[in-house]
Design an enzyme around this catalytic site. Structure first.
Site, short mmCIF file in Angstrom:
data_model
loop_
_atom_site.label_atom_id
_atom_site.label_comp_id
_atom_site.label_asym_id
_atom_site.label_seq_id
_atom_site.Cartn_x
_atom_site.Cartn_y
_atom_site.Cartn_z
N HIS A 21 -23.61 25.28 -4.01
CA HIS A 21 -24.13 24.28 -3.26
C HIS A 21 -23.18 23.72 -2.01
O HIS A 21 -23.58 23.13 -1.11
CB HIS A 21 -24.39 23.04 -4.11
CG HIS A 21 -25.62 23.43 -5.01
ND1 HIS A 21 -26.69 22.84 -4.69
CD2 HIS A 21 -25.65 24.09 -6.11
CE1 HIS A 21 -27.86 23.40 -5.48
NE2 HIS A 21 -27.14 24.06 -6.41
N ASP A 56 -20.20 20.39 4.92
CA ASP A 56 -21.13 20.13 3.99
C ASP A 56 -21.77 21.30 3.61
O ASP A 56 -22.02 22.24 4.69
CB ASP A 56 -22.10 18.85 4.73
CG ASP A 56 -22.53 17.93 3.49
OD1 ASP A 56 -22.35 18.29 2.47
OD2 ASP A 56 -22.82 16.83 4.00
P1 ADQ Z 1 -23.96 15.86 -1.90
O1 ADQ Z 1 -22.95 15.98 -1.24
O2 ADQ Z 1 -24.39 14.96 -3.00
O3 ADQ Z 1 -24.66 17.32 -2.39
P2 ADQ Z 1 -26.55 15.56 0.07
O4 ADQ Z 1 -27.03 16.96 0.45
O5 ADQ Z 1 -26.50 14.69 1.25
O6 ADQ Z 1 -25.13 15.52 -0.55
O7 ADQ Z 1 -27.40 15.27 -1.16
C1 ADQ Z 1 -27.43 13.94 -1.27
C2 ADQ Z 1 -29.05 13.33 -2.06
O8 ADQ Z 1 -28.38 12.23 -2.60
C3 ADQ Z 1 -29.79 12.96 -1.14
O9 ADQ Z 1 -31.07 13.28 -1.86
C4 ADQ Z 1 -29.70 11.48 -0.69
O10 ADQ Z 1 -31.09 10.92 -0.41
C5 ADQ Z 1 -29.03 11.11 -1.81
N1 ADQ Z 1 -28.13 9.92 -1.43
C6 ADQ Z 1 -26.80 10.14 -0.73
N2 ADQ Z 1 -26.46 9.30 -0.47
C7 ADQ Z 1 -27.02 7.99 -1.41
C8 ADQ Z 1 -27.01 6.73 -1.02
N3 ADQ Z 1 -25.89 6.01 -0.48
N4 ADQ Z 1 -27.76 6.14 -1.83
C9 ADQ Z 1 -28.84 6.76 -2.54
N5 ADQ Z 1 -28.94 8.00 -2.58
C10 ADQ Z 1 -28.20 8.63 -1.63
C11 ADQ Z 1 -24.38 18.64 -2.41
C12 ADQ Z 1 -23.59 19.40 -1.54
C13 ADQ Z 1 -24.55 19.33 -0.13
C14 ADQ Z 1 -25.91 19.92 -0.70
C15 ADQ Z 1 -26.54 19.31 -1.86
C16 ADQ Z 1 -27.57 20.16 -2.30
O11 ADQ Z 1 -22.38 18.60 -1.25
O12 ADQ Z 1 -23.94 19.76 1.15
O13 ADQ Z 1 -27.05 19.55 0.27
O14 ADQ Z 1 -25.21 19.29 -2.74
O15 ADQ Z 1 -27.28 21.51 -2.21
#
Ligand code: ADQ
Length: 461
Positions: free
Chosen positions: A155, A363
């Site tokens: 991921h 990311d």
């Molecule tokens: P993450 O680093 O956790 O995931 P991201 O892809 O942005 O990052 O996913 C976050 C999820 O959590 C989203 O659904 C978002 O809405 C939610 N979220 C983020 N911040 C939040 C907050 N402050 N409060 C509530 N909800 C929040 C890892 C990798 C990413 C990749 C994903 C999936 O780092 O690059 O996209 O896995 O593969």
């Protein structure tokens, strides 16, 4: 029909979901097919690591979890996964905190996962392992005689060999990963880096189909960017727009434009740089003073890793500096909160926002970028400012693409977004929405699993 077995570090039980942040849990929840088994850590720390998995069934799905001892948790999860692999694979070699003891703990927990999972496996199961905490699990399962089709999806980004080899024993991890039949990446760049690392660690040459042969075993690779349930998220956002929290936010804005950032509080997300860029916007484009409010929601995560605590202090200070310099008695430019807010509420906030700032330093993908686009009102959409270093930027080219290290450029992009003509906002959003609807959580799972099922694996027939 073959059963799907998903393995990830953390199993998200349906009873625990809600406000919790985390892209992996969200995406896989979309993907679980009835009858599937999901195996992993319960999130609990116990006196001793579980001798066997606890299996519960819920809504036609089975969940098998194990607890970890404090020492296993510290070495495998806090130490090696989050202290070494996470910074390394996000190109932050300066933050690497490698300890041989943690590395050994990591290998040991991967072996424990294999030991506890092996008795639950059936010969025809298709095993899909997720993410950087489990790089050596496929090899550990093979050593226990598992001939199943095994897929692995990373991921987060993969780095070029020159960066990878900063980590002692990186070659061991790459060789172990190659025990999988199919390895998936978020972007073409990540796959290319991995294949170059395969050449450097294993002395084999990948072929034109981006696969490679070693010790008589063929490993294939695939690029399957992760996505969201776009139409479902659009519905959620529409509904949330009428909810009490959104109304309270609207009232508090008193007609000002909203810029929003939503992230886990993590050093990869570029939050200090983003705060600087917002400060630059107010400094360089004073016409926006009193006309914009920037809401940054940064859910605390991994609080037992030291680097995360120092990041919090840095952000507290920067937020104080910006508000100290620019606030008026009836206007606070930056609203910064570190509580998790539930996804429905956030969906309503996205819909209200004129700009989203998604500016990670690196990311894997970044699902917030996709959620923001899905949440917009197509007749009056907001503008996405997106880091070129997010995996999402490979596809979402109609966003305003920025280098997050350049505070002036990000400030200029925010300015451009704020004054962007309606027609251009609609055109960019239309193009982006088509892409977000084209690459969803469901298509991600379908594409990966179809490819895995198509792999010839006589041992599993
Ligand atoms: P993450 O680093 O956790 O995931 P991201 O892809 O942005 O990052 O996913 C976050 C999820 O959590 C989203 O659904 C978002 O809405 C939610 N979220 C983020 N911040 C939040 C907050 N402050 N409060 C509530 N909800 C929040 C890892 C990798 C990413 C990749 C994903 C999936 O780092 O690059 O996209 O896995 O593969």
């Amino acid at each position: 029909m073959a059963r799907l077995v998903i393995v990830s570090n953390r199993v998200s039980l349906p009873t625990e979901r809600g406000a919790k942040a985390g892209g992996l849990a969200v995406a896989l929840a979309e993907a679980m097919i009835p009858g599937s088994l999901w195996f992993g850590w319960s999130g609990k720390r116990s006196v001793a690591t579980s001798e066997q998995a606890t299996v519960v069934t819920h809504g036609g799905l089975s969940y098998a979890t194990i607890d970890l001892s404090e020492s296993d948790y510290r070495r495998y999860y806090v130490g090696f996964s989050n202290g070494s692999l996470w910074p390394l694979l996000h190109y932050r070699t300066g933050l690497l905190d490698f300890k041989r003891d943690d590395y050994e703990g990591y290998l040991a927990v991967n072996e424990i996962f294999a030991d506890r999972l092996a008795p639950l496996l059936r010969p025809n199961d298709i095993i899909w392992i997720h993410d950087y905490q489990l790089l050596t699990l496929a090899a550990a399962l093979r050593r226990r005689g598992a001939n199943n089709r095994i897929g692995f999806f990373l991921h987060i980004p993969f780095v070029p060999p020159a960066v990878l080899h900063v980590l002692p024993s990186a070659a061991v991890l790459v060789r172990a990963l190659a025990a999988a039949d199919l390895i998936g990446f978020q972007t073409h760049g990540d796959r290319m880096n991995f294949l170059e690392s395969v050449s450097s660690c294993m002395d084999v040459q990948p072929d034109e189909a981006h696969g490679f042969l070693h010790n008589g075993h063929r490993t294939e690779t695939i690029v399957t960017p992760i996505g969201i349930d776009a139409d479902g998220f659009t519905r959620t956002a529409k509904r949330a727009a009428g909810m009490a929290e959104t109304k309270r936010l609207i009232e508090s804005l008193v007609g000002r434009a909203l810029a929003i950032g939503v992230d886990r509080l993590d050093y990869t997300k570029g939050l200090p740089q983003r705060f600087d860029a917002f400060g630059q916007l107010l400094h360089r484009h004073p016409e926006h003073l009193r006309k914009i409010s920037f809401l940054q929601i940064a859910a605390r995560s991994r609080e037992d890793v030291d680097r995360y605590q120092s990041l919090r202090r840095e952000l507290d200070r920067k937020a104080g500096d910006i508000n100290g310099a620019y606030s008026d008695f009836d206007w606070t430019p930056l609203r910064y909160m570190t509580r998790a807010v539930n996804r429905t509420t956030i969906a309503g906030f996205y819909r209200l926002a004129r700009i989203a700032l998604v500016t990670p330093l690196r990311d894997g993908m970044n699902l917030v970028a996709k959620e923001f686009i899905a949440a917009q009102d197509p007749s009056d959409p907001g503008v996405l400012v997106l880091s070129r270093f997010a995996g999402a930027a490979e596809e979402m080219t109609e966003a305003l693409i920025v280098n997050p290290y350049d505070a002036d450029a990000v400030a200029d992009a925010m300015h451009a977004a704020l004054i962007m003509p309606h027609e251009e906002r609609v055109a960019r959003h239309t193009a982006l929405l088509a892409k977000v609807r084209g690459t969803t959580a469901a298509s991600f799972c379908r594409d990966f699993l179809n490819r895995l099922k198509a792999i010839e694996n006589p041992a599993a027939l």
